[in-house]
Design an enzyme around this catalytic site. Sequence first.
Site, PDB file in Angstrom:
ATOM      1  N   ASP A  61      26.913 -18.196 -18.227  1.00  0.00           N
ATOM      2  CA  ASP A  61      27.620 -18.520 -16.976  1.00  0.00           C
ATOM      3  C   ASP A  61      26.941 -19.745 -16.372  1.00  0.00           C
ATOM      4  OD1 ASP A  61      28.572 -18.674 -14.369  1.00  0.00           O
ATOM      5  OD2 ASP A  61      28.656 -16.505 -14.106  1.00  0.00           O
ATOM      6  N   ILE A  84      23.143 -17.411 -11.213  1.00  0.00           N
ATOM      7  CA  ILE A  84      23.140 -16.316 -10.231  1.00  0.00           C
ATOM      8  C   ILE A  84      24.115 -16.649  -9.104  1.00  0.00           C
ATOM      9  CG2 ILE A  84      21.735 -15.036  -8.586  1.00  0.00           C
ATOM     10  CD1 ILE A  84      19.302 -15.707 -10.403  1.00  0.00           C
ATOM     11  N   HIS A  85      25.191 -15.880  -9.028  1.00  0.00           N
ATOM     12  CA  HIS A  85      26.168 -16.068  -7.936  1.00  0.00           C
ATOM     13  C   HIS A  85      26.895 -14.751  -7.725  1.00  0.00           C
ATOM     14  CE1 HIS A  85      29.895 -16.816 -10.534  1.00  0.00           C
ATOM     15  NE2 HIS A  85      28.909 -16.696 -11.386  1.00  0.00           N
ATOM     16  N   GLY A  86      27.908 -14.763  -6.870  1.00  0.00           N
ATOM     17  CA  GLY A  86      28.552 -13.523  -6.446  1.00  0.00           C
ATOM     18  C   GLY A  86      29.070 -12.645  -7.572  1.00  0.00           C
ATOM     19  N   THR A 131      25.731 -11.053  -9.010  1.00  0.00           N
ATOM     20  CA  THR A 131      24.936 -10.144  -8.171  1.00  0.00           C
ATOM     21  C   THR A 131      25.783  -9.024  -7.578  1.00  0.00           C
ATOM     22  OG1 THR A 131      25.246 -11.628  -6.297  1.00  0.00           O
ATOM     23  CG2 THR A 131      23.216 -11.870  -7.555  1.00  0.00           C
TER      24      THR A 131
END
Lengths: 165, 129
Positions: free
Chosen positions: A9, A13-15, A18
């Site tokens: 990706d 680290i993103h919505g 997480t």
Amino acid sequence: MAVALARIDDRLIHGQVTVGWGQHLRPDLILLASNAIAADPWQAKVYASSVPPEIGVAVLSVHAAAARLLEAEAAGERVLLLTASAGEMAEIVRLGAPVARVNVGGMHFSAGKHEMLPFVYVDRQDVRAFRRLLDMGIVLAAQQVPGGRSHPLGQDQITDMEERV
Amino acid sequence: MIRALVITHGRIGEELVRVLGMILGPHDGLEAMSNSHRSAQDITEAVKAWLDAGEPGAPAIILVDDYGGSCATASQLACAGRKDTAVLSGVNLAMILGFLTWRDSGDFPDLVSRLVAKGREAIVRLGAR
């Protein structure tokens, strides 16, 4: 299996990771594997700060990540592994990390990339890495979020892309 | 002039800026950007380009929707090493209204603090007895 999800990706680290996958899989650790980010403390801190406090986070080089995954397997930790590129994921698998399946979550358009799916754009280097992953016995599928449609990326799909890029 | 960029998922930012225009009339130095169909690197480069398009050294505020999302991460990376920039999460109408009202008064750190407070104050339970 230590690796609850191994995901390619380019947003890392993103919505979707997480909140979407994080709440679905409840990992003990989000492991971001990137030589560039691991070498830059500021970038590593920014990415790590996006992880909710109940989940551990580590930002490691590709080599260190492969070693950390072996430790996690021995300790029974559940890890959500992230790389920005298919090449980095293939390298982690080559180094012996306990990964059986790889989720392609987001590879956005940039110049020279071809559409494979609306959220997966690839160039020759990416397709070569997909081929390496298949050759190492990895099951590849593209899926953005839990409950979303899973698109198998098997021999047929990769062969088709090898002819197109 | 202190500028602001509202960067969000989908068209949230674009609509916030459009609605502000309906409330306060046309305004300079307030723009919107979406993260749709963009990698983290692309978003970072786009924010850097927006920062570079302002007067050299002029303060700038970036308002993002989600604390841990790609807009927030890219904005922080784009602002690295630049003085007088601030990235604020949880953007709402009150924060943007405050920005347009106060940006010409007070110093930059004070403006940033006021916008954070204003955004929080706007979240209330209405009609509770």
